[in-house]
Enzyme design. Structure first.
Site, PDB file in Angstrom:
ATOM      1  N   SER A 115       0.876  -1.084  -0.011  1.00  0.00           N
ATOM      2  CA  SER A 115       0.058  -0.112  -0.064  1.00  0.00           C
ATOM      3  C   SER A 115       0.948   1.132  -0.082  1.00  0.00           C
ATOM      4  O   SER A 115       0.475   2.257  -0.158  1.00  0.00           O
ATOM      5  CB  SER A 115      -0.813  -0.120   1.237  1.00  0.00           C
ATOM      6  OG  SER A 115      -0.156  -0.406   2.279  1.00  0.00           O
ATOM      7  N   HIS A 136      -3.426  -3.568  -5.659  1.00  0.00           N
ATOM      8  CA  HIS A 136      -3.632  -3.429  -4.272  1.00  0.00           C
ATOM      9  C   HIS A 136      -5.369  -3.376  -3.919  1.00  0.00           C
ATOM     10  O   HIS A 136      -6.120  -2.797  -4.309  1.00  0.00           O
ATOM     11  CB  HIS A 136      -3.440  -1.814  -4.274  1.00  0.00           C
ATOM     12  CG  HIS A 136      -3.304  -1.146  -2.848  1.00  0.00           C
ATOM     13  ND1 HIS A 136      -3.815  -0.008  -2.543  1.00  0.00           N
ATOM     14  CD2 HIS A 136      -3.339  -1.597  -1.429  1.00  0.00           C
ATOM     15  CE1 HIS A 136      -3.745   0.275  -1.399  1.00  0.00           C
ATOM     16  NE2 HIS A 136      -3.554  -0.816  -0.703  1.00  0.00           N
ATOM     17  N   GLU A 148      -6.601  -1.546  -7.108  1.00  0.00           N
ATOM     18  CA  GLU A 148      -5.778  -0.594  -7.790  1.00  0.00           C
ATOM     19  C   GLU A 148      -4.635  -1.432  -8.393  1.00  0.00           C
ATOM     20  O   GLU A 148      -4.154  -2.234  -7.926  1.00  0.00           O
ATOM     21  CB  GLU A 148      -5.101   0.455  -6.771  1.00  0.00           C
ATOM     22  CG  GLU A 148      -6.100   1.535  -6.265  1.00  0.00           C
ATOM     23  CD  GLU A 148      -5.470   2.402  -5.149  1.00  0.00           C
ATOM     24  OE1 GLU A 148      -5.850   3.538  -5.005  1.00  0.00           O
ATOM     25  OE2 GLU A 148      -4.382   2.043  -4.593  1.00  0.00           O
ATOM     26  N   ASN A 187      -5.198   5.772  -0.775  1.00  0.00           N
ATOM     27  CA  ASN A 187      -4.469   5.910   0.327  1.00  0.00           C
ATOM     28  C   ASN A 187      -4.068   7.621   0.444  1.00  0.00           C
ATOM     29  O   ASN A 187      -3.754   8.015   1.612  1.00  0.00           O
ATOM     30  CB  ASN A 187      -3.144   5.021   0.716  1.00  0.00           C
ATOM     31  CG  ASN A 187      -3.500   3.714   1.192  1.00  0.00           C
ATOM     32  OD1 ASN A 187      -4.678   3.856   2.145  1.00  0.00           O
ATOM     33  ND2 ASN A 187      -2.911   2.734   0.925  1.00  0.00           N
TER      34      ASN A 187
HETATM   35  N1  3HC Z   1     -16.760 -11.656   4.674  1.00  0.00           N
HETATM   36  C1  3HC Z   1     -18.099 -11.932   4.742  1.00  0.00           C
HETATM   37  N2  3HC Z   1     -18.927 -10.981   4.951  1.00  0.00           N
HETATM   38  C2  3HC Z   1     -18.452 -10.120   5.836  1.00  0.00           C
HETATM   39  C3  3HC Z   1     -17.184  -9.624   6.110  1.00  0.00           C
HETATM   40  C4  3HC Z   1     -16.334 -10.643   5.627  1.00  0.00           C
HETATM   41  N3  3HC Z   1     -14.863 -10.441   6.087  1.00  0.00           N
HETATM   42  N4  3HC Z   1     -17.379  -8.438   7.076  1.00  0.00           N
HETATM   43  C5  3HC Z   1     -18.507  -8.354   7.113  1.00  0.00           C
HETATM   44  N5  3HC Z   1     -19.487  -9.227   6.434  1.00  0.00           N
HETATM   45  C6  3HC Z   1     -20.624  -8.968   6.344  1.00  0.00           C
HETATM   46  C7  3HC Z   1     -21.552  -8.836   7.835  1.00  0.00           C
HETATM   47  O1  3HC Z   1     -21.762 -10.139   8.373  1.00  0.00           O
HETATM   48  C8  3HC Z   1     -22.772  -7.984   7.378  1.00  0.00           C
HETATM   49  O2  3HC Z   1     -23.544  -9.059   6.770  1.00  0.00           O
HETATM   50  P1  3HC Z   1     -25.185  -8.806   7.305  1.00  0.00           P
HETATM   51  O3  3HC Z   1     -25.515  -7.566   6.376  1.00  0.00           O
HETATM   52  O4  3HC Z   1     -25.894  -9.992   6.579  1.00  0.00           O
HETATM   53  O5  3HC Z   1     -25.366  -8.715   8.803  1.00  0.00           O
HETATM   54  C9  3HC Z   1     -22.399  -7.364   5.956  1.00  0.00           C
HETATM   55  O6  3HC Z   1     -21.077  -7.693   5.589  1.00  0.00           O
HETATM   56  C10 3HC Z   1     -22.071  -5.745   6.411  1.00  0.00           C
HETATM   57  O7  3HC Z   1     -21.210  -5.662   7.643  1.00  0.00           O
HETATM   58  P2  3HC Z   1     -21.532  -4.980   8.847  1.00  0.00           P
HETATM   59  O8  3HC Z   1     -23.001  -4.934   9.311  1.00  0.00           O
HETATM   60  O9  3HC Z   1     -20.420  -5.384   9.960  1.00  0.00           O
HETATM   61  O10 3HC Z   1     -20.889  -3.438   8.559  1.00  0.00           O
HETATM   62  P3  3HC Z   1     -21.337  -2.388   7.406  1.00  0.00           P
HETATM   63  O11 3HC Z   1     -22.620  -2.413   6.848  1.00  0.00           O
HETATM   64  O12 3HC Z   1     -20.650  -1.374   8.035  1.00  0.00           O
HETATM   65  O13 3HC Z   1     -20.286  -2.876   6.146  1.00  0.00           O
HETATM   66  C11 3HC Z   1     -17.883  -2.724   5.371  1.00  0.00           C
HETATM   67  C12 3HC Z   1     -19.135  -3.383   6.522  1.00  0.00           C
HETATM   68  C13 3HC Z   1     -18.384  -3.357   3.871  1.00  0.00           C
HETATM   69  C14 3HC Z   1     -16.565  -2.888   5.881  1.00  0.00           C
HETATM   70  C15 3HC Z   1     -18.339  -1.201   5.277  1.00  0.00           C
HETATM   71  O14 3HC Z   1     -18.313  -0.353   6.606  1.00  0.00           O
HETATM   72  C16 3HC Z   1     -17.378  -0.237   4.586  1.00  0.00           C
HETATM   73  O15 3HC Z   1     -17.239  -0.178   3.115  1.00  0.00           O
HETATM   74  N6  3HC Z   1     -16.262   0.382   5.229  1.00  0.00           N
HETATM   75  C17 3HC Z   1     -15.379   1.040   4.749  1.00  0.00           C
HETATM   76  C18 3HC Z   1     -14.027   0.241   4.634  1.00  0.00           C
HETATM   77  C19 3HC Z   1     -12.894   0.764   4.005  1.00  0.00           C
HETATM   78  O16 3HC Z   1     -12.905   1.971   3.661  1.00  0.00           O
HETATM   79  N7  3HC Z   1     -11.866   0.033   3.698  1.00  0.00           N
HETATM   80  C20 3HC Z   1     -10.711   0.488   2.941  1.00  0.00           C
HETATM   81  C21 3HC Z   1      -9.838   0.702   3.944  1.00  0.00           C
HETATM   82  S1  3HC Z   1      -8.096   1.480   3.360  1.00  0.00           S
HETATM   83  C22 3HC Z   1      -7.465   0.094   2.878  1.00  0.00           C
HETATM   84  O17 3HC Z   1      -7.702  -1.179   2.948  1.00  0.00           O
HETATM   85  C23 3HC Z   1      -6.050   0.359   2.011  1.00  0.00           C
HETATM   86  C24 3HC Z   1      -4.687  -0.141   2.677  1.00  0.00           C
HETATM   87  O18 3HC Z   1      -3.684  -0.037   2.156  1.00  0.00           O
HETATM   88  C25 3HC Z   1      -4.615   0.664   4.038  1.00  0.00           C
END
Ligand code: 3HC
Length: 373
Positions: A115, A136, A148, A187
């Site tokens: 990243s 990425h 990415e 990022n």
């Molecule tokens: N596998 C399968 N299902 C999963 C899961 C996984 N690992 N994690 C969560 N779920 C499911 C949950 O069980 C839930 O199912 P349900 O609707 O049946 O209850 C559903 O997905 C939604 O999860 P949550 O209710 O816990 O929470 P959200 O509605 O908030 O969704 C999320 C979760 C999709 C992670 C959302 O919050 C999101 O998009 N968050 C932003 C994440 C983000 O920005 N990621 C990028 C970070 S930066 C990065 O990665 C780059 C690096 O280089 C740093």
């Protein structure tokens, strides 16, 4: 086709899982059996969630396509595509790429999920540099649809095309980052959002809950800024932002991130971050009431992100539509960040960036303004 995933941590286990779900035979490597067992149990939990939703028909069949191994040689031998997801330490990655060049199928793709490290620096460590590319993924890889794709100065068209084919088969959307800039696209956006939020916290201008509530409920972001830092790891973001800064990104890393990094307050994985969790690695959504953000203007922290998006466009690193796709599919925003900025009004965006300059006294904000002219 044999895919080798090197590293079974947060990203590696997810990449191994989605590859197996797409029908690939996956060899997943990490240092110890204990890490591999924990990765397999996380994969099983995730697959069970998908099974309950009908996304996966046969959990055992997907599991049987993943072979965990603590032998790097075994994972890489004869592999037809490698995704390296090891710690962000150049020497560690270089060692893996040198072995991969020797052991994998000739001409196959050698991808890194880095990243923060330049793809060209990694490619420079091997002979067949054209095989190296950045793929990425975003956390959690099982849910985030974006990858990415970053070319180094050496990446061949063949490597690019094979990589795009792989991403498509995972049912993910590839966005091509045209220049190997520190932080790529997403990022760089996050660095602006997180550092601005952290600076306001340090200045006592706003509280963590105010900021998180306002970005969630007023802007429609899926998580609060500090909630996301904890979710993906304060350590991860600290190291990414620091590596970006070391390579010329114009913006300081907020000292609170550094302090929390040194105190090992990484978020969910250590049980303590900006918020507290029931135990190490035990995720429970933090309580963020809607009313808490009433008095805070979330554009103060989102406007610098729009400024960064304009930097990406003006330097021809990514197109407007790719930046918008990346923010929707990599960060879960309801609309692209550029579109949100345009709808809010670019004069208003500039006004908020100027206000950030006044509050913080930081040079990075006046720097960003020129790209919105
Ligand atoms: N596998 C399968 N299902 C999963 C899961 C996984 N690992 N994690 C969560 N779920 C499911 C949950 O069980 C839930 O199912 P349900 O609707 O049946 O209850 C559903 O997905 C939604 O999860 P949550 O209710 O816990 O929470 P959200 O509605 O908030 O969704 C999320 C979760 C999709 C992670 C959302 O919050 C999101 O998009 N968050 C932003 C994440 C983000 O920005 N990621 C990028 C970070 S930066 C990065 O990665 C780059 C690096 O280089 C740093």
């Amino acid at each position: 086709m044999k895919v080798a995933v090197i590293g079974a941590g947060t990203m590696g286990h997810g990449i191994a899982q989605v590859s197996a779900m797409a029908g690939y035979d996956v060899w997943m490597y990490d240092l110890s059996q204990e890490i591999l067992n924990s990765a397999m149990s996380r994969i099983r939990d995730s697959l069970n969630k998908f099974y309950a939703k009908g996304v996966v028909k046969d959990v055992e069949q997907v599991i049987s396509r993943i072979r965990p191994t603590a032998s790097l040689e075994e994972a890489l031998s004869g592999s037809e595509l490698m995704v390296e997801a090891s710690p962000e330490i150049l020497e560690v990655k270089v060692d893996i790429f040198r072995k991969a060049e020797r052991l994998s199928e000739r001409g196959s793709v050698l991808a890194t999920n880095t990243s923060s490290l330049p793809i060209t620096e990694i490619a420079d460590s091997i002979n067949e540099k054209g095989r190296v590319i950045g793929l990425h993924f975003f956390n959690p890889p099982q849910l985030m649809k974006l990858v990415e794709v970053i070319k180094s100065v050496y990446t061949t068209d063949e490597t690019l095309n094979m990589s795009l084919d792989f991403v498509n088969r995972l049912s993910k959307k590839a966005v091509i980052v045209k220049k190997d800039v520190p932080g790529f696209v997403v990022n760089r956006l996050l660095a602006r959002l997180m550092n601005a939020s952290c600076q306001l916290l340090e200045k006592n201008y706003a509280s963590m809950i105010e900021i998180d509530s306002a970005v969630k409920y007023k802007l429609g972001f899926p998580m609060g800024v500090f909630e996301l830092a904890d979710y993906s790891g304060v350590d991860v973001f600290y190291l990414v932002f620091k590596a970006m800064k070391d390579r010329g990104f114009r913006g300081d890393v907020c000292p609170t991130f550094e302090k929390m990094f040194s105190e090992k307050k990484f978020g969910v994985k250590t049980g303590e971050g900006f918020y507290s969790y029931p135990g190490k690695g035990v995720y429970k959504k933090p309580e963020i009431p809607k009313e808490a953000g009433t008095g805070f203007d979330p554009w103060l922290v989102a406007a610098p992100e729009v400024g960064e998006a304009f930097w990406l466009m003006k330097t021809d690193t990514a197109s407007e539509s790719d930046i918008d796709t990346a923010s929707m599919l990599g960060l879960g925003y309801p609309k692209g960040i550029v579109q949100m900025g345009r709808e809010f009004g670019l004069e208003n965006v500039k006004d908020r960036i100027k206000k950030m300059a006044e509050i913080t006294g930081k040079e990075e904000y006046s720097y960003l303004l020129q790209f919105l002219e």
